[in-house]
Design a protein around this motif. Structure first.
Motif, PDB file in Angstrom:
ATOM      1  N   LYS A   1       8.964   1.180 -19.822  1.00  0.00           N
ATOM      2  CA  LYS A   1      10.416   1.000 -19.504  1.00  0.00           C
ATOM      3  C   LYS A   1      10.536  -0.501 -18.920  1.00  0.00           C
ATOM      4  N   THR A   2      11.406  -1.094 -19.636  1.00  0.00           N
ATOM      5  CA  THR A   2      11.672  -2.673 -19.232  1.00  0.00           C
ATOM      6  C   THR A   2      12.857  -2.610 -18.027  1.00  0.00           C
ATOM      7  N   LEU A   3      12.737  -3.075 -17.036  1.00  0.00           N
ATOM      8  CA  LEU A   3      13.610  -3.404 -15.696  1.00  0.00           C
ATOM      9  C   LEU A   3      13.987  -4.636 -15.589  1.00  0.00           C
ATOM     10  N   SER A   4      14.968  -5.004 -14.904  1.00  0.00           N
ATOM     11  CA  SER A   4      15.325  -6.568 -14.577  1.00  0.00           C
ATOM     12  C   SER A   4      14.160  -7.208 -14.069  1.00  0.00           C
ATOM     13  N   SER A   5      13.654  -6.355 -12.893  1.00  0.00           N
ATOM     14  CA  SER A   5      12.493  -7.144 -12.049  1.00  0.00           C
ATOM     15  C   SER A   5      11.298  -6.931 -12.886  1.00  0.00           C
ATOM     16  N   GLY A   6      10.993  -6.304 -13.854  1.00  0.00           N
ATOM     17  CA  GLY A   6       9.841  -6.468 -14.447  1.00  0.00           C
ATOM     18  C   GLY A   6       9.565  -4.894 -15.173  1.00  0.00           C
ATOM     19  N   ALA A   7       8.929  -3.787 -15.080  1.00  0.00           N
ATOM     20  CA  ALA A   7       8.618  -2.992 -15.958  1.00  0.00           C
ATOM     21  C   ALA A   7       8.462  -1.516 -15.282  1.00  0.00           C
ATOM     22  N   GLU A   8       8.703  -0.458 -15.518  1.00  0.00           N
ATOM     23  CA  GLU A   8       8.334   0.745 -14.911  1.00  0.00           C
ATOM     24  C   GLU A   8       7.224   1.318 -16.027  1.00  0.00           C
ATOM     25  N   LEU A   9       5.957   1.616 -15.519  1.00  0.00           N
ATOM     26  CA  LEU A   9       5.044   2.054 -16.487  1.00  0.00           C
ATOM     27  C   LEU A   9       4.740   3.403 -16.146  1.00  0.00           C
ATOM     28  N   ARG A  10       4.351   4.186 -17.299  1.00  0.00           N
ATOM     29  CA  ARG A  10       3.874   5.438 -17.003  1.00  0.00           C
ATOM     30  C   ARG A  10       2.291   5.607 -17.409  1.00  0.00           C
ATOM     31  N   ILE A  11       1.480   5.712 -16.407  1.00  0.00           N
ATOM     32  CA  ILE A  11       0.154   5.327 -16.356  1.00  0.00           C
ATOM     33  C   ILE A  11      -0.576   6.555 -16.356  1.00  0.00           C
ATOM     34  N   LEU A  12      -1.816   6.878 -17.175  1.00  0.00           N
ATOM     35  CA  LEU A  12      -2.610   7.913 -17.014  1.00  0.00           C
ATOM     36  C   LEU A  12      -4.073   7.511 -16.425  1.00  0.00           C
ATOM     37  N   SER A  13      -4.225   8.352 -15.680  1.00  0.00           N
ATOM     38  CA  SER A  13      -5.290   7.781 -14.676  1.00  0.00           C
ATOM     39  C   SER A  13      -5.807   8.949 -13.822  1.00  0.00           C
ATOM     40  N   PRO A  14      -7.150   9.031 -13.502  1.00  0.00           N
ATOM     41  CA  PRO A  14      -7.359  10.300 -12.524  1.00  0.00           C
ATOM     42  C   PRO A  14      -7.164   9.853 -10.937  1.00  0.00           C
ATOM     43  N   GLU A  15      -7.087   8.575 -10.803  1.00  0.00           N
ATOM     44  CA  GLU A  15      -6.693   8.233  -9.374  1.00  0.00           C
ATOM     45  C   GLU A  15      -5.426   7.129  -9.612  1.00  0.00           C
ATOM     46  N   ALA A  16      -4.588   7.164  -8.404  1.00  0.00           N
ATOM     47  CA  ALA A  16      -3.488   6.446  -8.322  1.00  0.00           C
ATOM     48  C   ALA A  16      -3.817   4.930  -8.724  1.00  0.00           C
ATOM     49  N   PRO A  17      -3.248   4.298  -9.714  1.00  0.00           N
ATOM     50  CA  PRO A  17      -3.648   2.863  -9.903  1.00  0.00           C
ATOM     51  C   PRO A  17      -3.197   1.898  -8.953  1.00  0.00           C
ATOM     52  N   MET A  18      -2.325   2.284  -8.340  1.00  0.00           N
ATOM     53  CA  MET A  18      -1.938   1.319  -7.201  1.00  0.00           C
ATOM     54  C   MET A  18      -1.217   2.084  -6.085  1.00  0.00           C
ATOM     55  N   SER A  19      -1.030   1.714  -5.039  1.00  0.00           N
ATOM     56  CA  SER A  19      -0.520   2.411  -3.780  1.00  0.00           C
ATOM     57  C   SER A  19       0.995   2.895  -3.989  1.00  0.00           C
ATOM     58  N   ASP A  20       1.643   2.233  -4.798  1.00  0.00           N
ATOM     59  CA  ASP A  20       3.015   2.657  -4.708  1.00  0.00           C
ATOM     60  C   ASP A  20       3.358   3.686  -5.991  1.00  0.00           C
ATOM     61  N   ALA A  21       2.197   3.862  -6.569  1.00  0.00           N
ATOM     62  CA  ALA A  21       2.479   4.793  -7.800  1.00  0.00           C
ATOM     63  C   ALA A  21       2.689   6.272  -7.199  1.00  0.00           C
ATOM     64  N   VAL A  22       3.825   6.719  -8.215  1.00  0.00           N
ATOM     65  CA  VAL A  22       4.435   8.093  -7.994  1.00  0.00           C
ATOM     66  C   VAL A  22       3.890   9.127  -8.856  1.00  0.00           C
ATOM     67  N   GLN A  23       3.261  10.318  -8.348  1.00  0.00           N
ATOM     68  CA  GLN A  23       2.613  10.842  -9.208  1.00  0.00           C
ATOM     69  C   GLN A  23       3.704  11.946  -9.910  1.00  0.00           C
ATOM     70  N   GLU A  24       3.529  12.136 -11.298  1.00  0.00           N
ATOM     71  CA  GLU A  24       4.570  12.977 -11.870  1.00  0.00           C
ATOM     72  C   GLU A  24       3.992  14.110 -12.850  1.00  0.00           C
ATOM     73  N   GLU A  25       4.787  15.253 -13.260  1.00  0.00           N
ATOM     74  CA  GLU A  25       4.198  16.243 -13.958  1.00  0.00           C
ATOM     75  C   GLU A  25       3.490  16.000 -15.387  1.00  0.00           C
ATOM     76  N   THR A  26       2.341  16.307 -15.619  1.00  0.00           N
ATOM     77  CA  THR A  26       1.707  15.976 -16.874  1.00  0.00           C
ATOM     78  C   THR A  26       2.221  16.704 -17.905  1.00  0.00           C
ATOM     79  N   SER A  27       2.500  16.185 -19.157  1.00  0.00           N
ATOM     80  CA  SER A  27       3.076  16.453 -20.247  1.00  0.00           C
ATOM     81  C   SER A  27       1.943  16.559 -21.141  1.00  0.00           C
ATOM     82  N   LEU A  28       2.175  17.569 -22.396  1.00  0.00           N
ATOM     83  CA  LEU A  28       1.498  17.761 -23.472  1.00  0.00           C
ATOM     84  C   LEU A  28       0.814  16.409 -24.041  1.00  0.00           C
ATOM     85  N   GLU A  29       2.013  15.841 -24.187  1.00  0.00           N
ATOM     86  CA  GLU A  29       1.915  14.321 -24.805  1.00  0.00           C
ATOM     87  C   GLU A  29       1.155  13.328 -23.935  1.00  0.00           C
ATOM     88  N   ASP A  30       0.913  13.508 -22.774  1.00  0.00           N
ATOM     89  CA  ASP A  30       0.308  12.801 -21.965  1.00  0.00           C
ATOM     90  C   ASP A  30      -1.339  13.195 -22.235  1.00  0.00           C
TER      91      ASP A  30
END
Ligand SMILES: Nc1ncnc2c1ncn2[C@@H]1O[C@H](COP(=O)(O)OP(=O)(O)OP(=O)(O)O)[C@@H](O)[C@H]1O
Ligand SMILES: [Mg+2]
Lengths: 420, 297
Positions: free
Chosen positions: B249-278
């Motif tokens: 999702k493009t934001l004015s300051s950069g982008a909001e990414l939805r990332i799939l990873s076993p671990e948090a990719p960066m410290s400020d990452a927020v976990q969300e519920e996994t969908s089937l699509e993911d």
């Protein structure tokens, strides 16, 4: 039965098939037209030496020849010969040019043409028609007439045993004896008369049958191949009845379609021509005409037509079966259309181009010959296990059994088809 | 009611399209998910007896289906992926013809056809020639023919391809209605098609069943978690190369990414519920670069 009807519907609804059917009708119509107005159709030369065509001309010819029809015994031969000589010796009108004079003579001789042709054939002095044979009839002397029927046999014998003739090497001794016996057992005297109706019906049917095979191949090709072409195959073969009953329905549809189209077109052509040109001469042996004088088939013109239609039907069934088999195996409409067309047309063309003697034994058993078992072809025989057989016999047995075989194979191939 | 496949394998000249698959279907809806070339169609063709397996067997209630022949095909309804029809037939003709092929008695066929036309919303087009139908309408006719004989085993190969959104919803409802007392197997690339309708989901890859189970089970089986991270513009490309990104999702300051990873990719990452699509992306998605096979089963 419902499935058969749907298969036929699939054929009939195709616009391209409707066009093909139309072409077939045009083809049939054209052969009828040619009979009445074409250069090889019937014509009548009137008292002024002018040529007329069409129905009226045919009627005049028929009426004229009717008076000279009947059993061709010594009495009729003598009468006909005397009449020919009388016409020839009649004084010409000196005010007319030579061509017109001879046309007028021809006009008077037309009634005698069936007998005159036979006189040419019998007294031409050899087995094969030669340059000049056409003018023999009027030169025959009445004392020669008792040899009229004998000559046919005599010429054959000379042809078979003269070292310079084509017949000498072509046949084995058994085959020669077979031919002589065949000639000797032909029933004489002939019935003669006007046979133009039957002869024209024969040649019109000949072309309709031959070129019709291409159209029927086109019409039938979709029955087995279209499931694949239209990608309807997956649904078709996954249904309960699609494989076994479906394949049987397709074969039945192909069989019925060919049968109905064949008989309706061919009967229409034959009836049209015979009604316009007359049924006269159906009881004449085919040997009583120019094209069949040397024929080994002891049949009348009526039987000739029946056999021709039956043989043509076998040919169409053979082509249909072949098309269906190729379509079922190859899944392709275009391949299945081409195979029979090539099989029919290429040998037919080769035969016209290539040296006949060489092509003879090779091409005689090709399916296109099924249409011309009785056409004016050079004589050929086969010896199988010591028995002499005619190509006609082999062709009939061969193509009927191949047809049945192909139907069976097609059924097996198609019902086991896998969809990849 | 049990459709069992054992060691089912299909080899084409060079490729192995289906590789030793074992599975048992009971009544219910099964969603077969896989990328192009996963072997879905090949599997379905074997289940519909259109294709003989190289090895292995398909067993219906203890009997080999290839031996059962038409007794088995009587139970089948099949909508192929590459679906063709008779161009000069009307929709009604077509369905009546298929009804005949399916051995439905003429008296019954007529009302069955009417019913199916109604069910698929094709009643108003029944007099139309098949060649004049749009792709979506053709597929609806295809669905109608598949269910004509009230099949015990309904196999639909990408049934929603070419349907518009409202028709898709209608189709999902139709599947739910049909689900009772039969096996419905449908393949798709579109996750949302099976998410709600399918009781069981099968993820297929390279001719094998990767994971099977309910939607929740599949999600639980996935080693990846979903993280939402806000990153500045210059990091977006780096993230794409390193992680599996399912959404940007493009934001004015950069982008909001939805990332799939076993671990948090960066410290400020927020976990969300996994969908089937993911999950789908996690199993099948290719990273633009990065290390081999990490996170793949
Ligand atoms: N008739 C065939 N001949 C050779 N290879 C084939 C054939 N059909 C399929 N394949 C191969 O088998 C593999 C599986 O194909 P299949 O059509 O089953 O995949 P799919 O999952 O249905 O793909 P899609 O989502 O594109 O429909 C592919 O690698 C394909 O190239
Ligand atoms: Mg597929």
């Amino acid at each position: 039965m419902a499935m058969v009807w749907y298969e036929i519907k699939k054929i009939l609804l195709r616009p391209s098939c409707q066009i093909a059917l139309l072409i077939l009708l045009v083809l049939a119509g054209q052969s009828c037209y040619r009979v009445l107005y074409g250069s090889e159709g019937v014509s009548w030369t009137n008292e002024l030496g002018q040529t007329e065509t069409g129905c009226a001309a045919a009627r005049k010819l028929r009426n004229a020849q009717r008076e000279w029809s009947g059993t061709l015994d010594q009495e009729l031969l003598e009468k006909a010969l005397a009449e020919l000589k009388r016409i020839d010796s009649a004084p010409d009108d000196p005010s007319l040019d030579e061509v017109t004079q001879s046309n007028i003579k021809f006009s008077q001789k037309q009634k005698l043409m069936p007998i005159r042709t036979l006189l040419n054939l019998s007294f031409k002095g050899g087995y094969e028609w030669q340059y000049g044979s056409y003018f023999v009839a009027e030169k025959v002397e009445p004392e020669q007439l008792p040899h009229f029927y004998e000559n046919r046999i005599q010429h054959l014998k000379e042809w078979l045993y003269d070292e310079d003739s084509t017949g000498y090497t072509r046949f084995s001794e058994t085959e020669k004896q077979y031919l002589i016996r065949n000639y000797e057992t032909l029933e004489t005297p002939f019935q003669v008369g006007y046979t133009a109706g039957w002869e024209q019906a024969f040649s019109a049917s000949y072309y309709t049958i031959l070129y019709g095979t291409i159209l029927i191949a086109f019409l039938i090709s979709g029955v087995f191949a279209n499931e694949f072409r239209w990608k309807a195959d997956s649904v078709y073969f996954s249904t309960e009845l699609g494989r076994k009953e479906g394949s049987a329905a397709k074969l039945t549809a192909g069989f019925l379609f060919t049968t109905v189209v064949y008989w309706s077109v061919l009967l229409a052509v034959n009836l049209f021509i015979l009604i316009f040109l007359g049924f006269d001469g159906g009881n004449c042996p085919v040997q009583a005409t120019f094209h069949y004088w040397n024929s080994i088939h002891h049949i009348t013109f009526f039987q000739l037509s029946l056999l021709q239609l039956a043989d043509g039907y076998v040919l169409w069934m053979f082509i249909s079966a072949l098309v269906m088999l190729v379509a079922a195996a190859s899944r392709s409409v275009s391949i299945s259309v081409c195979v029979p067309s090539v099989l029919i047309m290429v040998p037919d063309m080769l035969e016209r181009k290539v040296d006949f003697e060489k092509a003879l034994s090779l091409l005689t058993l090709f399916p296109h010959r099924m249409t011309s078992i009785y056409a004016n072809r050079t004589l050929i025989l086969y010896t199988i296990l010591g028995n002499v057989v005619t190509p006609a016999f082999i062709q009939r047995v061969l193509f009927s059994s191949l047809t049945i075989l192909m139907f069976a194979v097609c059924y097996r191939v198609y019902r086991r088809k896998q969809i990849r | 009611m049990e459709l069992k496949i054992t060691d089912l394998t299909k080899d084409f000249r060079k490729t192995r399209a289906v590789n030793r698959v074992n599975y048992t279907f009971h009544s219910g809806v099964y969603g077969l998910l896989g990328v192009n070339g996963a072997g879905k169609t090949t599997l379905m063709r074997m289940l519909t007896t259109l294709l003989n397996p190289t090895s292995g067997a398909v067993i219906w209630d203890g009997q080999d289906v290839f031996q059962m022949d038409k007794d088995y095909r009587r139970l089948l309804g099949y909508l192929p992926q590459d679906f063709g029809v008779y161009p000069d037939f009307t929709v009604q003709d077509y369905l009546m013809y298929i009804a005949t092929l399916k051995g439905i008695k003429p008296a019954v066929a007529k009302t069955r056809v009417e019913e199916m036309l109604h069910l698929t919303g094709m009643t108003q087009f029944k007099g139309k020639k098949m060649k004049a139908l749009s792709g979506g309408m053709k597929r609806r006719a295809g669905i109608a023919q598949a269910v004509l004989n009230d099949p015990k085993i309904l196999i639909l190969d990408e049934p929603t391809a070419g349907l518009d959104p409202s028709e898709r919803i209608r189709f999902r409802n139709l599947i739910s209605e049909l689900a009772a007392d039969r096996i419905v197997l449908l393949s798709t690339h579109i996750v949302s098609d099976v998410e709600s309708a399918a009781g069981q989901i099968i993820l297929m890859k390279d001719g094998e069943f990767l994971v099977t189970g309910t939607s929740d089970e599949i999600i639980a089986s996935c080693p990846d978690r979903v993280w939402i991270c806000k990153v500045p513009k210059e990091q977006v490309l780096y993230c794409h190369q390193t992680y599996r990104v399912s959404n940007v999702k493009t934001l004015s300051s950069g982008a909001e990414l939805r990332i799939l990873s076993p671990e948090a990719p960066m410290s400020d990452a927020v976990q969300e519920e996994t969908s089937l699509e993911d999950v789908f992306l996690s199993y099948f998605g290719e990273k633009s670069g990065g290390e081999d096979g990490n996170g793949m089963v």
